[in-house]
Design an enzyme around this catalytic site. Structure first.
Site, PDB file in Angstrom:
ATOM      1  N   SER A 196      34.389  -1.358  32.146  1.00  0.00           N
ATOM      2  CA  SER A 196      34.806   0.003  31.809  1.00  0.00           C
ATOM      3  C   SER A 196      36.262   0.012  31.384  1.00  0.00           C
ATOM      4  O   SER A 196      37.053  -0.844  31.808  1.00  0.00           O
ATOM      5  CB  SER A 196      34.635   0.875  33.052  1.00  0.00           C
ATOM      6  OG  SER A 196      35.364   2.075  32.937  1.00  0.00           O
ATOM      7  N   TYR A 200      37.186   1.772  41.507  1.00  0.00           N
ATOM      8  CA  TYR A 200      36.165   1.451  40.502  1.00  0.00           C
ATOM      9  C   TYR A 200      36.741   0.506  39.453  1.00  0.00           C
ATOM     10  O   TYR A 200      36.133  -0.516  39.103  1.00  0.00           O
ATOM     11  CB  TYR A 200      35.720   2.762  39.860  1.00  0.00           C
ATOM     12  CG  TYR A 200      34.701   2.659  38.763  1.00  0.00           C
ATOM     13  CD1 TYR A 200      33.347   2.560  39.034  1.00  0.00           C
ATOM     14  CD2 TYR A 200      35.096   2.731  37.423  1.00  0.00           C
ATOM     15  CE1 TYR A 200      32.413   2.504  38.014  1.00  0.00           C
ATOM     16  CE2 TYR A 200      34.168   2.676  36.398  1.00  0.00           C
ATOM     17  CZ  TYR A 200      32.819   2.568  36.696  1.00  0.00           C
ATOM     18  OH  TYR A 200      31.900   2.517  35.677  1.00  0.00           O
ATOM     19  N   LYS A 259      35.736  -3.459  38.717  1.00  0.00           N
ATOM     20  CA  LYS A 259      35.307  -3.922  37.387  1.00  0.00           C
ATOM     21  C   LYS A 259      36.169  -5.108  36.941  1.00  0.00           C
ATOM     22  O   LYS A 259      35.642  -6.082  36.385  1.00  0.00           O
ATOM     23  CB  LYS A 259      35.387  -2.770  36.373  1.00  0.00           C
ATOM     24  CG  LYS A 259      34.384  -1.645  36.612  1.00  0.00           C
ATOM     25  CD  LYS A 259      32.943  -2.077  36.380  1.00  0.00           C
ATOM     26  CE  LYS A 259      31.956  -0.920  36.417  1.00  0.00           C
ATOM     27  NZ  LYS A 259      30.554  -1.367  36.348  1.00  0.00           N
TER      28      LYS A 259
END
Lengths: 322, 322
Positions: free
Chosen positions: B124, B148, B152
């Site tokens: 992402s 998050y 990633k």
């Protein structure tokens, strides 16, 4: 002040322990807990010296339960070994860092948020990988070309996120090659950078596995201890969200290293360096940066030597004939 | 061709499965194994549909034992949830990726090195964090400001290292915000970017929690499926050592999104957008990039829309009233 040193039996760990045992922490005596797989003969005397693996189940919870004010996480296998023993590299260099963070966070939670230790992690310039611009700074992307480098990036990211959440107060310092390492060679691919100075000064032959033109960044073990102490005391509010810092050092070629040795110790000493190319080491070293800037660290008061001559003299003063 | 999709029950997972079920793989029928916690009513029919958590012990070894030729790893909890449930974020978004890599590596070893599956991982743009230059490219540092994003980055690093060693053949694609998402809102902090288009087109009110001036990068779900398929087929020799790629998209402000909606659907539809600032979402979105280049991906044939109008039309064509 309660200080935990993981990897305390290693070369830098011992020098750090010695400095803290001698000077205390900011003028007051420090309670030092040391942990490592093994220690040299006659290790630095500390409050408690523990022996075991950072992979031992339950270890981190047990160490965190003492609520150390400062944790120095130096425990790691070196780049060459992480490259040849893939499983061991990840099991030692990554997972214990996660376990440590979780254990410190559990104490943070139990304390109602009051406990938030400073965590100083020794990362490495191996987080960077070729292709490089001629020179780069703290903003350069972390694209390592070794498992060791990947493991260091991952620990940096975890420490950053646990710190952002307020569970710990972490700083990762990206060490240049530490040179001149005293003692015996280790399995680090960078070992020869020290070997070509140390062995000749001790009257022994040294192997140079790469061409003279290889350029690299160095700082002495004394500077490395200085970096660790500075990282332990600095105001992390000055770091913002990016808690990994390039450490300063001396950029020079192998030829310049050898000339510094010649200036200080003479031709006969330099004659002990034998050229013996090693393709694996050449390949690993090719992937490392030749020269980078440590602007943020310098602005924050981190200091290294300014010439390779100074690095050789530090070794002679601090370690030769001990 | 045996294809494993982790996170197959999600919006993109279902669209990917539908495309593969319809078109096969490069003209031949594909055997598709789907895995997810849950599926929508009337899921895409596949060869085998498995239900469970990616955190289930032994799962990855079991899935890897089938030796899929291609693994799409889309399973993840979204940014907002990883931010509010710290443990769940790491347990779902990081550790299963490690388990998957280890399981695929075990099959690689058992096969004497012959088995080396393509692994496509949905990373992402949340791997990037402020401060940003006005515009940046694939060389920009990964300094995420959310858990998050950190998870990633870590998966990217693991995939890169396992690929460098030849155990798998991985590619990480950094998706921009996928917009317009069909269906119900999810917990992603980026959810409103879709909501302000989707809800009004369905005759419902939508909440806009950030100012109109917020700029962001978007690509449609159809483009996301295209990215996945391109990543599955490309010659990874062209990637060199850096296997994470920024995906292309349309950079525009919320105001420009709204004007595209007005051009296509009229004032009455736009009037359904209600402004209701949310400081948590504003803070998360502020940390995301506004505009970046995807030069490497574009050179490798990855394609997205060229205007937000096109993105709105893709939604109307593919998802509205289904």
């Amino acid at each position: 002040m309660r200080i935990l040193i993981l990897g305390a039996g290693g070369m830098i760990g011992q020098k750090l322990a010695a400095r803290l045992a001698r000077d205390g922490w900011q003028g007051a005596p420090a309670e030092i807990v040391a942990h490592d797989m093994a220690y040299p003969p006659n290790p630095v005397p500390v409050t408690r010296q523990l022996t075991g693996s950072v992979t031992d189940p339950g270890l981190m919870a047990q160490l965190a339960a003492d609520r150390p004010d400062i944790v120095f996480h130096l425990a790691s296998i070196v780049s060459g070994e992480a490259e040849t023993d893939f499983d061991k590299g990840w099991q030692v260099n990554m997972f214990p860092c996660w376990e440590l963070l979780q254990a410190l966070r559990a104490e943070h939670d139990k304390s109602g948020g009051a406990y938030r230790p400073r965590l100083v992690f020794t990362s490495s310039i191996a987080v960077f990988g070729a292709p490089f611009p001629e020179i780069f700074d703290d903003e350069f992307l972390t694209a390592p070309l070794t498992s060791y480098g990947a493991q260091k990036v991952i620990c940096e990211q975890m420490i950053n996120d646990f710190s952002r959440k307020g569970f710990v107060d972490g700083v990762s310092i990206r060490l240049p090659t530490i040179c001149v390492r005293p003692g015996k060679p280790n399995k680090a691919a960078s070992g020869f950078f020290s070997g070509i100075i140390r062995e000749p000064l001790n009257g022994q032959e040294a192997i140079l596995p790469v061409p003279d033109t290889v350029s690299h960044m160095h700082a002495s073990p004394r500077s490395a201890v200085g970096f660790l102490l500075r990282a332990a005391e600095l105001d992390t509010a000055e770091l913002g969200a990016r808690r990994a810092l390039n450490m300063p050092g001396v950029a020079c070629t192998v030829a310049e290293q050898i000339e510094a040795l010649r200036d200080i110790a003479g031709n006969n000493v330099v004659a002990l360096i034998k050229r013996q190319p090693d393709p694996l080491i050449e390949r690993i070293v090719e992937g490392w940066p030749r020269r980078f800037l440590a602007r943020r660290a310098e602005a924050l008061g981190f200091k290294a030597e300014t010439s390779f001559h100074e690095i050789v003299r530090t070794y002679i003063e601090e370690d030769l004939n001990r």
